[in-house]
Structures are given as structure tokens and as C-alpha cells.
Design a protein around this motif. Structure first.
Motif, PDB file in Angstrom:
ATOM      1  N   LEU A  74      -5.051  -6.688  -1.314  1.00  0.00           N
ATOM      2  CA  LEU A  74      -4.757  -7.981  -1.943  1.00  0.00           C
ATOM      3  C   LEU A  74      -3.660  -8.687  -1.158  1.00  0.00           C
ATOM      4  O   LEU A  74      -3.716  -9.899  -0.936  1.00  0.00           O
ATOM      5  N   GLY A  75      -2.661  -7.907  -0.700  1.00  0.00           N
ATOM      6  CA  GLY A  75      -1.586  -8.492   0.092  1.00  0.00           C
ATOM      7  C   GLY A  75      -2.120  -9.166   1.336  1.00  0.00           C
ATOM      8  O   GLY A  75      -1.690 -10.263   1.688  1.00  0.00           O
ATOM      9  N   ALA A  82      -9.597  -0.360  -4.036  1.00  0.00           N
ATOM     10  CA  ALA A  82      -9.599  -1.614  -4.795  1.00  0.00           C
ATOM     11  C   ALA A  82      -8.221  -1.919  -5.353  1.00  0.00           C
ATOM     12  O   ALA A  82      -7.847  -3.078  -5.482  1.00  0.00           O
ATOM     13  N   VAL A  83      -7.453  -0.888  -5.708  1.00  0.00           N
ATOM     14  CA  VAL A  83      -6.129  -1.155  -6.269  1.00  0.00           C
ATOM     15  C   VAL A  83      -5.024  -0.904  -5.247  1.00  0.00           C
ATOM     16  O   VAL A  83      -3.879  -0.759  -5.611  1.00  0.00           O
ATOM     17  N   ASN A  84      -5.389  -0.877  -3.950  1.00  0.00           N
ATOM     18  CA  ASN A  84      -4.366  -0.725  -2.924  1.00  0.00           C
ATOM     19  C   ASN A  84      -3.758  -2.100  -2.642  1.00  0.00           C
ATOM     20  O   ASN A  84      -4.464  -3.032  -2.288  1.00  0.00           O
ATOM     21  N   CYS A  85      -2.447  -2.217  -2.793  1.00  0.00           N
ATOM     22  CA  CYS A  85      -1.864  -3.561  -2.682  1.00  0.00           C
ATOM     23  C   CYS A  85      -1.988  -4.114  -1.275  1.00  0.00           C
ATOM     24  O   CYS A  85      -1.908  -5.323  -1.084  1.00  0.00           O
ATOM     25  N   PHE A 111      -4.700 -22.086  -8.260  1.00  0.00           N
ATOM     26  CA  PHE A 111      -4.095 -21.174  -9.245  1.00  0.00           C
ATOM     27  C   PHE A 111      -5.055 -20.052  -9.633  1.00  0.00           C
ATOM     28  O   PHE A 111      -4.642 -19.046 -10.184  1.00  0.00           O
ATOM     29  N   LEU A 112      -6.351 -20.227  -9.334  1.00  0.00           N
ATOM     30  CA  LEU A 112      -7.322 -19.181  -9.655  1.00  0.00           C
ATOM     31  C   LEU A 112      -7.402 -18.111  -8.579  1.00  0.00           C
ATOM     32  O   LEU A 112      -8.147 -17.151  -8.729  1.00  0.00           O
ATOM     33  N   GLY A 166       0.811  -1.209   0.000  1.00  0.00           N
ATOM     34  CA  GLY A 166       0.000   0.000   0.000  1.00  0.00           C
ATOM     35  C   GLY A 166       0.846   1.261   0.000  1.00  0.00           C
ATOM     36  O   GLY A 166       0.395   2.318   0.417  1.00  0.00           O
ATOM     37  N   ILE A 199      -9.106 -10.760  -6.455  1.00  0.00           N
ATOM     38  CA  ILE A 199      -9.211  -9.377  -6.911  1.00  0.00           C
ATOM     39  C   ILE A 199     -10.665  -9.046  -7.243  1.00  0.00           C
ATOM     40  O   ILE A 199     -11.132  -7.932  -6.984  1.00  0.00           O
ATOM     41  N   PHE A 247      -5.643 -15.607  -7.465  1.00  0.00           N
ATOM     42  CA  PHE A 247      -5.415 -14.178  -7.740  1.00  0.00           C
ATOM     43  C   PHE A 247      -6.659 -13.528  -8.327  1.00  0.00           C
ATOM     44  O   PHE A 247      -7.124 -12.493  -7.870  1.00  0.00           O
ATOM     45  N   ILE A 248      -7.180 -14.179  -9.371  1.00  0.00           N
ATOM     46  CA  ILE A 248      -8.257 -13.543 -10.121  1.00  0.00           C
ATOM     47  C   ILE A 248      -9.525 -13.488  -9.270  1.00  0.00           C
ATOM     48  O   ILE A 248     -10.272 -12.511  -9.287  1.00  0.00           O
ATOM     49  N   LEU A 263      -3.489 -12.474   0.362  1.00  0.00           N
ATOM     50  CA  LEU A 263      -2.478 -13.451  -0.042  1.00  0.00           C
ATOM     51  C   LEU A 263      -1.657 -13.935   1.155  1.00  0.00           C
ATOM     52  O   LEU A 263      -1.305 -15.108   1.232  1.00  0.00           O
ATOM     53  N   PHE A 264      -1.384 -13.030   2.113  1.00  0.00           N
ATOM     54  CA  PHE A 264      -0.677 -13.475   3.317  1.00  0.00           C
ATOM     55  C   PHE A 264      -1.537 -14.439   4.118  1.00  0.00           C
ATOM     56  O   PHE A 264      -1.033 -15.416   4.668  1.00  0.00           O
TER      57      PHE A 264
END
Lengths: 205, 215
Positions: free
Chosen positions: A129-130, A123-126, A83-84, A24, A90, A86-87, A133-134
Motif C-alpha cells: 500500500l505504501g 495483502a496486509v503488508n504495508c 479521497f477514495l 513492511g 486496498i 485508500f479504499i 501511496l508514494f
């Protein structure tokens, strides 16, 4: 219960999103000029992280993980859809941001007005998503732990952005060398704040 | 196709490639894509892999969006962009997992975070949506190279001072250690990446006066 508090404190101070993982950073650098706006953005991030991490936890455990689909039929025991992730994550984040925006607008118009423009940016703040993923990488045991982690990361991000905004408001009156003004000095201050936060690393939880 | 086509490497196109390396560098000037840039710069090797991954994702998604630019309605363009980027990142992630498993483990979540890397969204919005595929391709390569250069410079200093190696090879001779030289453990920790980037910005702006901010 004690475990949840541990996870919360750990994600606020020790695994701080900004100082330990640089997540972020883009909005952190762009929106930290005044304390007021950065408080608004910080609160919005706490909201969205607190919502998306548990939702993504459910998706991960009931849809994507290897063997997660067994509740539909035992035949799916060796289906691995990770593998899906990420998509899917998001997409969840984008729709959750939209949903949170609508909920806040309905129940607290004053908060909505002060957050207004920042919500879609999230929405596009990492960091968001981070966070998901963590959560996936660290494999929390149940949804309460995932929620504690999400809220804790949000609070940590909030602390960091409000801190840097307060420092930047003061540093405007200081005599910084010309080429270092603006972005350069902000980076160096963030680094120094990061070193200060490393003091928490010794804490064993 | 028009008859008087521009040559592939006209001076304007070359400029698209070289400008992001210095005057409009994505990290130090446009402030895009910092998030993933800093965490992968402890060693040169993962930084290089990351730079190449970003270059692939960026060049391809720039071309795809540029081809689609006339058919996508503006209201849903963000979702279309995210889908294109996310599919490219999934491909890159699977390739890394198959061929460079160790490095893929080191990069951990940061490959996934290429999706929300503002560099890619930013360039798609600012450039690919209004330009032809070939120019967009060059712009993607140029910006990814500008990003990669900063990544590798930061990683070079952090690895050299922090572990005394470059690309995994020892470069500081044993005799120096005998004189009492120690690796600086602080360089490996996250905060030093920020300070190194800060210093790079300082050096760049001291040389290039027009980038200096007024405030």
C-alpha cells in the motif's frame, strides 16, 4: 530510458522501503528467521509491487484524480475522487494478490509451492500500500516510471529481508545479552544496516 | 440483556486497558504496527497526532466489528474488516486535512498506512471477533495507548537529542551550546528510530524477566 534506470536505482538503494520508510516491518521482522523463507517472501513482494503500482497508477490517473474523468465526458472536469484512493487501492491490492497467486499457480507450480503461504499475507503488508501511496504523492509522469518505481521498491525490500535473515542465522551462535535476544537485537541490527544504506544518499541521480 | 450485568469497570475490564501498556505491549511484545510507528517519531507533535488517530480508528473499528461479529461469515471477514478500517481512516484523514493541515502534510502517506497497520487487523482478529462491544472498545483503547506510549517515548528522545526541543519548545538552554554542545543530527535520520526502539525493548525486558526470548 536513462530516467527509468535512475528511478529504479533510487528506489532500490536511496529510498529503500525498509531502511528509509520502515514499510513492511511487520512481516520483515516475523519472516526473517531463515534465508530460504525470506527469499520466497521477497520474490513475492517484488511480483506484487511490480503489478499493483502500475495498475494503481492507471486507476489514479483515469478515475480518481481531479479532472481524470474527462475522457468520459467534459462535464466531469472538476470531479475529484482522490479521497477514495485508500479504499480503492486496498481493494486493488487484495484482488491483485489473489490474481498473482492464481497466475503463479498456473505457470510455475514449483514457485507457487515455495511461496504458498506468504502470498495471502502480502495483502496486509504495508510496503505494498505504501508503494501505491508514494506513487500517488510523487506523481510520476508515465506508467513506465511508475513500474520502474514499483519493481525497484520490491527489489530493495527483497535485499533488506535477505540481508537481515542471513545476519540472524549467524547471530544465533553469538552471546547476546538475555533481554536483548530476539526482537531487540534485530531492531538494532536493522538500524545499523540502515546507517550503512545511508551511504548511498550522497549519490546524485 | 441479562439481569446480572457486569459492572462497566470490573477488574477484568480494567486489565484489558492496562495490560497492553506493559506486559503485552503491541510494539515491543506483540510486534504489531511497527511500520507506521517509526517514521512519524522525529518530533513529539506528529507522533502524538498519529497516536490519537490510531486510537480513534482502532476503538471505533473494534466496536463495529464486534457488533457485526455474528452476522459476518468467516470467509469474507478480512474484506469486511478492511472496508471498516479503510472508511474510518478516510474520515480521520479528511479531519486532519481540514483542521491540522501542517501535521497532515508531515505524516504524508502514513495516515493512509493505518489501514495496513497490523495492530488494527491483529486486534480485530484476535479480540473483537470473539468479544462484546464494550470489552472490544476497552481493548482498542488499551492497545492504542500502548502503541502511543512507545511512539511518544521514541519521539521524545529523538526530538530532544536531535533538535534540542520538546513539542517544538527549546529545552536545552543556549548556554549549553556555547560550551560546544551540538545537536546530534543522526537522531533525526530514520535508522536511529530502530535503535531507540531496540534499546526500549532491552530496558523493558531487563525489568520484566518473563518477556525474555529463549533464542
Amino acid at each position: 530510458m536513462e530516467n527509468l534506470v535512475n528511478i529504479f536505482v533510487k528506489s532500490v538503494f536511496i529510498d529503500n522501503m525498509i531502511f528509509a520508510y520502515f514499510l513492511g516491518m511487520c512481516s520483515y521482522l516475523a519472516v526473517s528467521k531463515t534465508v530460504k523463507t525470506s527469499t520466497g517472501l521477497g520474490i513475492a513482494v517484488i511480483f506484487v509491487l511490480g503489478f499493483t503500482v502500475p495498475v494503481d497508477y492507471l486507476i489514479e490517473n483515469f478515475l480518481l484524480k481531479e479532472g481524470a474523468l474527462t475522457w468520459l465526458s467534459p462535464k466531469f472536469a472538476d470531479v475529484d475522487l482522490s479521497f477514495l484512493s485508500f479504499i480503492i487501492f486496498i481493494a486493488i491490492i487484495a484482488s491483485m494478490v489473489q490474481l498473482v497467486e492464481m497466475i503463479i499457480e498456473k505457470f510455475s507450480p514449483t514457485l507457487y509451492n515455495s511461496l504458498g503461504i506468504f502470498l495471502p499475507l502480502i495483502a496486509v503488508n504495508c510496503a505494498i500500500l505504501g508503494g501505491s501511496l508514494f506513487m500517488q504523492e510523487r506523481a510520476y509522469n508515465n506508467i513506465a516510471e511508475a513500474t520502474a518505481f514499483g519493481l525497484g521498491s520490491g527489489v530493495g525490500w527483497f535485499l533488506a529481508i535477505v540481508g537481515i535473515a542471513a545476519i540472524r542465522e549467524k547471530i544465533r551462535y553469538s552471546n547476546v545479552p538475555d533481554p536483548l535476544k530476539g526482537l531487540g537485537i534485530t531492531f538494532i541490527i536493522t538500524g545499523l544496516m540502515g546507517i550503512a544504506f545511508m551511504g548511498f544518499m550522497g549519490i546524485k541521480l | 440483556m441479562s439481569a446480572e450485568k457486569e459492572p462497566l469497570f470490573s477488574s477484568k475490564n480494567i486489565k484489558l486497558l492496562t495490560e497492553p501498556l506493559n506486559d503485552s505491549n503491541p510494539i515491543t511484545v506483540q510486534v504489531l504496527g511497527i511500520c507506521s510507528a517509526l517514521a512519524v517519531t522525529v518530533k513529539v507533535k506528529p507522533a502524538f497526532v498519529m497516536a490519537v488517530s490510531v486510537m480513534v480508528v482502532m476503538a471505533v473499528s473494534n466496536v463495529v466489528i464486534s457488533l457485526l461479529r455474528k452476522t459476518v461469515p468467516p470467509r469474507i471477514r478480512i474484506i469486511v474488516q478492511l472496508v471498516v478500517i479503510a472508511s474510518m481512516v478516510i474520515l480521520v484523514d479528511q479531519v486532519l486535512k481540514a483542521f491540522l493541515f501542517d501535521i497532515s502534510k508531515q505524516l504524508s502517506v502514513f495516515v493512509g498506512l493505518i489501514i495496513t497497520n497490523c495492530i488494527i487487523m491483529g486486534r480485530l482478529e484476535a479480540f473483537a471477533l470473539s468479544n462484546k462491544p464494550w470489552q472490544s472498545f476497552l481493548d482498542g483503547i488499551g492497545n492504542a495507548a500502548g502503541y502511543g506510549i512507545i511512539l511518544i517515548i521514541v519521539a521524545f528522545f529523538r526530538e530532544l537529542l536531535g533538535s534540542g526541543t520538546v513539542w517544538g519548545f527549546k529545552v536545552i538552554p543556549e548556554s549549553v551550546y556555547d560550551f560546544g554542545y551540538e545537536n546530534n543530527g543522526l537522531m533525526i535520520l530514520p535508522p536511529m528510530a530502530l535503535i531507540v526502539v531496540g534499546v526500549i525493548i532491552w530496558v523493558q525486558r531487563a525489568k520484566n524477566k518473563k518477556l525474555v526470548e529463549s533464542n
